[in-house]
Design an enzyme around this catalytic site. Structure first.
Site, PDB file in Angstrom:
ATOM      1  N   GLU A  20       0.858  -1.200   0.000  1.00 58.04           N
ATOM      2  CA  GLU A  20       0.000   0.000   0.000  1.00 58.04           C
ATOM      3  C   GLU A  20       0.896   1.252   0.000  1.00 58.04           C
ATOM      4  O   GLU A  20       1.953   1.259   0.647  1.00 58.04           O
ATOM      5  CB  GLU A  20      -0.849  -0.041   1.284  1.00 58.04           C
ATOM      6  CG  GLU A  20      -1.759   1.130   1.511  1.00 58.04           C
ATOM      7  CD  GLU A  20      -2.501   1.017   2.872  1.00 58.04           C
ATOM      8  OE1 GLU A  20      -2.155   0.148   3.702  1.00 58.04           O
ATOM      9  OE2 GLU A  20      -3.434   1.808   3.080  1.00 58.04           O
TER      10      GLU A  20
ATOM     11  N   LYS B 102      -9.535   2.148  -2.043  1.00 58.02           N
ATOM     12  CA  LYS B 102      -9.780   1.561  -0.716  1.00 58.02           C
ATOM     13  C   LYS B 102     -11.126   2.010  -0.155  1.00 58.02           C
ATOM     14  O   LYS B 102     -11.382   3.207   0.020  1.00 58.02           O
ATOM     15  CB  LYS B 102      -8.646   1.980   0.217  1.00 58.02           C
ATOM     16  CG  LYS B 102      -8.666   1.336   1.601  1.00 58.02           C
ATOM     17  CD  LYS B 102      -7.398   1.729   2.377  1.00 58.02           C
ATOM     18  CE  LYS B 102      -7.266   1.020   3.710  1.00 58.02           C
ATOM     19  NZ  LYS B 102      -5.996   1.357   4.395  1.00 58.02           N
TER      20      LYS B 102
ATOM     21  N   CYS C  97      -5.238  -3.160   2.481  1.00 60.38           N
ATOM     22  CA  CYS C  97      -4.998  -3.242   3.918  1.00 60.38           C
ATOM     23  C   CYS C  97      -6.276  -3.459   4.754  1.00 60.38           C
ATOM     24  O   CYS C  97      -6.813  -4.544   4.770  1.00 60.38           O
ATOM     25  CB  CYS C  97      -4.202  -2.021   4.373  1.00 60.38           C
ATOM     26  SG  CYS C  97      -3.275  -2.348   5.901  1.00 60.38           S
TER      27      CYS C  97
HETATM   28  C1  ACM Z   1      -4.134   0.156   7.124  1.00 62.30           C
HETATM   29  O1  ACM Z   1      -5.260   0.026   6.635  1.00 62.30           O
HETATM   30  N1  ACM Z   1      -3.152   0.716   6.460  1.00 62.30           N
HETATM   31  C2  ACM Z   1      -3.853  -0.326   8.482  1.00 62.30           C
END
Ligand code: ACM
Length: 265
Positions: A38, A108, A141
Site C-alpha cells: 500500500e 480503498k 490493507c
Molecule cells: C491500514 O489500513 N493501512 C492499516
C-alpha cells in the site's frame, strides 16, 4: 501462473526514489503477477490532506508509466498501492498495470483510523480483472477486516486476491487473510511493508510478514517481519474454482443469501 510480492520500506515522501527502487526490483523479477505494498511510492504517515495531495499522482501518471515499462519488458502484471489524485480528491488506491498500461483501479473502501482525514473513501466498487485468463481482484490493507469485501470479489469470480498493505496491528491481517482465503477458496497475496515512520510525536511500525495463501488456507510463502524480501511461487489458479470442502459441501452453493438480509442492515 507465477505470483509474487515485494516487501520493503518506502521512504516517506521520496516518490521518485521509491519509484526507481520498485522499478529496479521489477526489472529483475520473473513472475506473471507481482503485488507491491500500500502507498508504495509515498510512505504512510502523512500529517494533512494537503500533504497527501502534494505526493499523490494521477492514474495513469509517472509511476504507472514507469512500471508499465517493467511490465512490458517482463510480460508481467503489477499491482501497486498508490496515493491517487483525481480532480480535487485523493484516494488510497491499488492499480493493476500490465504491458499495455493501466488495466484497472480499486480505491480503498474501508479507511483506517486517521486515513479518514486524509483520503476520500473508495467509489469504484469491487471490480475483478482478467490477467492471462485468470480473474484477479484487489483490496487494500484494512479492507481485510470486512469479510463482505473479499466475498464480493470471490462471488464475482476472483481466483487471486491481491492485497497491498501497511499493516500495523501485529498478527491480525496475517490471520484474517488466511481465513478470507479459506472461506472463499481463493489465492491471497498479502504484500505488506516493513520499517518505522515517525512524525512529531507519532510513530508507526509496520509488521511485514507478507504471505501467499492457498485456497485451503495454507501459507505457501511467508516473509520475515522486518526484512526486505521478494516471495514468489507457481500456482494453479484453477484450484480457486473448486469451492468444495467436502463432497457434499460447496461453500458458494451452500450459502443462504435470502436469510442473511445484508442489504437492509
Ligand atoms: C491500514 O489500513 N493501512 C492499516
Amino acid at each position: 501462473m507465477r505470483i509474487a510480492f515485494y516487501q520493503f520500506a518506502p521512504e516517506l515522501g521520496a516518490v521518485e526514489k521509491n519509484r526507481e527502487r520498485l522499478a529496479a526490483v521489477l526489472e529483475e523479477l520473473e513472475a506473471d503477477l507481482v503485488v507491491l505494498p500500500e502507498l508504495a511510492t509515498t510512505g504512510y504517515l502523512f500529517t494533512s490532506a494537503e500533504e497527501v495531495s502534494r505526493y499523490a499522482e494521477p492514474v495513469p501518471g509517472p509511476t504507472t508509466e514507469r512500471l508499465q515499462a517493467c511490465a512490458r519488458r517482463r510480460n508481467a502484471h503489477i499491482v501497486l498501492g498508490i496515493a491517487e489524485r483525481a480532480d480535487d480528491r485523493c484516494y488510497n488506491s491499488a492499480v493493476l498495470i500490465g504491458p499495455e498500461g493501466v488495466v484497472g483501479t480499486y480505491r480503498k473502501m474501508h479507511l483506517f483510523y486517521e486515513e479518514k482525514r486524509l483520503f476520500h473513501p473508495g467509489d469504484l466498487g469491487f471490480p475483478v480483472f482478467d490477467v492471462q485468463g485468470v480473474k484477479v481482484g484487489m483490496l487494500v490493507c484494512f479492507d481485510h477486516f470486512f469479510p463482505e469485501a473479499a466475498r464480493t470479489l470471490a462471488l464475482r469470480g476472483a481466483q487471486v486476491i491481491c492485497h497491498p498493505s501497511n499493516l500495523i496491528l501485529p498478527g491480525l491481517g496475517q490471520l484474517t487473510t488466511r481465513v478470507r482465503a479459506l472461506e472463499n477458496r481463493v489465492f491471497w497475496v498479502l504484500a505488506n511493508r516493513i520499517g518505522t515512520e515517525t512524525r512529531d510525536s507519532r510513530s508507526l511500525t509496520f509488521t511485514g510478514r507478507s504471505q501467499i495463501v492457498a485456497p485451503d488456507g495454507t501459507i505457501l510463502i511467508e516473509a520475515p517481519p522486518d526484512q526486505e524480501r521478494v516471495g514468489s511461487i507457481e500456482i494453479d489458479p484453477s484450484q480457486a474454482c473448486d469451492k468444495r470442502v467436502t463432497p457434499l459441501n460447496d461453500l458458494f452453493a451452500d450459502r443462504r443469501p435470502t436469510w442473511y438480509g445484508l442489504a437492509s442492515v
